[in-house]
Design an enzyme around this catalytic site. Sequence first.
Site, PDB file in Angstrom:
ATOM      1  N   LEU A   1      -1.963   9.955  -3.334  1.00  0.00           N
ATOM      2  CA  LEU A   1      -0.624   9.602  -3.554  1.00  0.00           C
ATOM      3  C   LEU A   1       0.442  10.058  -4.443  1.00  0.00           C
ATOM      4  O   LEU A   1       1.426   9.756  -4.722  1.00  0.00           O
ATOM      5  CB  LEU A   1      -0.287   8.029  -2.659  1.00  0.00           C
ATOM      6  CG  LEU A   1      -0.483   7.845  -1.554  1.00  0.00           C
ATOM      7  CD1 LEU A   1      -0.338   6.656  -1.543  1.00  0.00           C
ATOM      8  CD2 LEU A   1       0.372   8.742  -0.280  1.00  0.00           C
TER       9      LEU A   1
ATOM     10  N   SER B   1       4.464  -5.787   2.618  1.00  0.00           N
ATOM     11  CA  SER B   1       3.414  -6.684   2.433  1.00  0.00           C
ATOM     12  C   SER B   1       4.362  -8.414   2.256  1.00  0.00           C
ATOM     13  O   SER B   1       5.698  -9.205   1.296  1.00  0.00           O
ATOM     14  CB  SER B   1       2.524  -7.059   0.931  1.00  0.00           C
ATOM     15  OG  SER B   1       2.378  -8.405   0.572  1.00  0.00           O
TER      16      SER B   1
ATOM     17  N   GLU C   1       3.486 -10.738  -0.107  1.00  0.00           N
ATOM     18  CA  GLU C   1       4.359 -10.722  -1.332  1.00  0.00           C
ATOM     19  C   GLU C   1       5.401 -10.589  -2.142  1.00  0.00           C
ATOM     20  O   GLU C   1       5.430 -10.582  -3.011  1.00  0.00           O
ATOM     21  CB  GLU C   1       2.552 -10.630  -2.267  1.00  0.00           C
ATOM     22  CG  GLU C   1       1.239 -10.599  -2.191  1.00  0.00           C
ATOM     23  CD  GLU C   1       0.746 -11.733  -2.720  1.00  0.00           C
ATOM     24  OE1 GLU C   1       2.143 -12.012  -3.905  1.00  0.00           O
ATOM     25  OE2 GLU C   1       0.122 -12.543  -2.767  1.00  0.00           O
TER      26      GLU C   1
ATOM     27  N   TYR D   1       2.778  -5.940  -8.091  1.00  0.00           N
ATOM     28  CA  TYR D   1       1.458  -5.137  -7.267  1.00  0.00           C
ATOM     29  C   TYR D   1       3.205  -5.418  -5.892  1.00  0.00           C
ATOM     30  O   TYR D   1       3.193  -4.976  -5.193  1.00  0.00           O
ATOM     31  CB  TYR D   1       0.768  -6.229  -5.776  1.00  0.00           C
ATOM     32  CG  TYR D   1       0.464  -5.823  -4.615  1.00  0.00           C
ATOM     33  CD1 TYR D   1       0.020  -5.098  -4.139  1.00  0.00           C
ATOM     34  CD2 TYR D   1       1.015  -7.053  -3.797  1.00  0.00           C
ATOM     35  CE1 TYR D   1      -0.253  -5.095  -3.167  1.00  0.00           C
ATOM     36  CE2 TYR D   1       0.459  -6.571  -2.291  1.00  0.00           C
ATOM     37  CZ  TYR D   1       0.250  -5.626  -1.843  1.00  0.00           C
ATOM     38  OH  TYR D   1      -0.041  -5.501  -1.040  1.00  0.00           O
TER      39      TYR D   1
END
Length: 346
Positions: free
Chosen positions: A67, A133, A135, A156
């Site tokens: 990526l 996510s 998160e 993240y």
Amino acid sequence: MTEIKRAVITGITGQDGSYLAELLLSKGYEVHGFIRRSSTFNTDRIDHIYQDPHDEKQRLFLHFADLSDGSRLVTLLSQIQPDEVYNLAAQSHVRVSFDEPEYTADTTGLGTIRLLEAIRSVGLHCKFYQASSSEMFGATPPPQNEETPFYPRSPYGVAKVYSYWITRNYREAYGMFATNGILFNHESPRRGATFVTRKITRAVARIAAGQQSELFMGNLDSVRDWGYAPEYVEGMWRMLQADEPQDFVLATGAAYTVKDFLQFSFERVGLEWEKYVKFDERYLRPTEVDSLIGDPSKAKDVLGWEPKVLTPQLAAIMVDHDVKAIETEGAFLVDTVDGVDPTHSA
């Protein structure tokens, strides 16, 4: 004759990628997986579905891609011409993201825009799934749904927020069928050994076999919504079969602490977790996420998706797998990260 659908999966060698590949192959897809070039093989999770590449019945194809390399993405997408693209690749470990924030931002965040821009540049009319996510919610109180504000508490989580919004931006700016799947914690026997659930179940199996005496952990009071990964990849697929692109939360709606997961896991082998678990502050995060509990009502109403496996059953599935692995294969090979045995950490 029905035309065969073609799908691309980035991160195909991971837990979710391997289950998704199995699912799509079972539905008759031709599947193309993007994997990073490495000096060692990392295809254990998909070796059982990968046949001889020269077999005319083979419908799983692997390509070297990263990526961080936008031009390579353009080349491959132009050649493959997929109907669906699932972006599951990322630096996905929350604790590690504090140690490698720049790398996490580049892969987990900017990797998404490279993939979206490659799709747009090639002129593909494919459907795009972005692995978002829970998160991203971070410090925002539960229950969390598609309308809950984001408050990420890790590099993240911040990178995932960027990927979420750039996916929505490409959907709105270019009319792309681009969907965010906001998945809460989902685990399985294929979960990596450095993630807390698998570290626990591997340690339980080793302790039960007399190969380990202690398990060192960090915060035991974090509340999580743990589901079963094979059910969640079914939800991913359903999102791309919807009439229009939308964003969906996938979760069980049930809350359990890390301490609960420890209890379920040790009870599975007839042991009391308090006798074996020790605290180690090295495994605390600089900023903690206290409670993530999802509300999957929209996914149930729109997609007909509903989880069946909750945390107690999930712990049992994972412990049984790791106990059997020791019985059939002997001791686990010790996996280390920076010299630390992750089966002793959290």
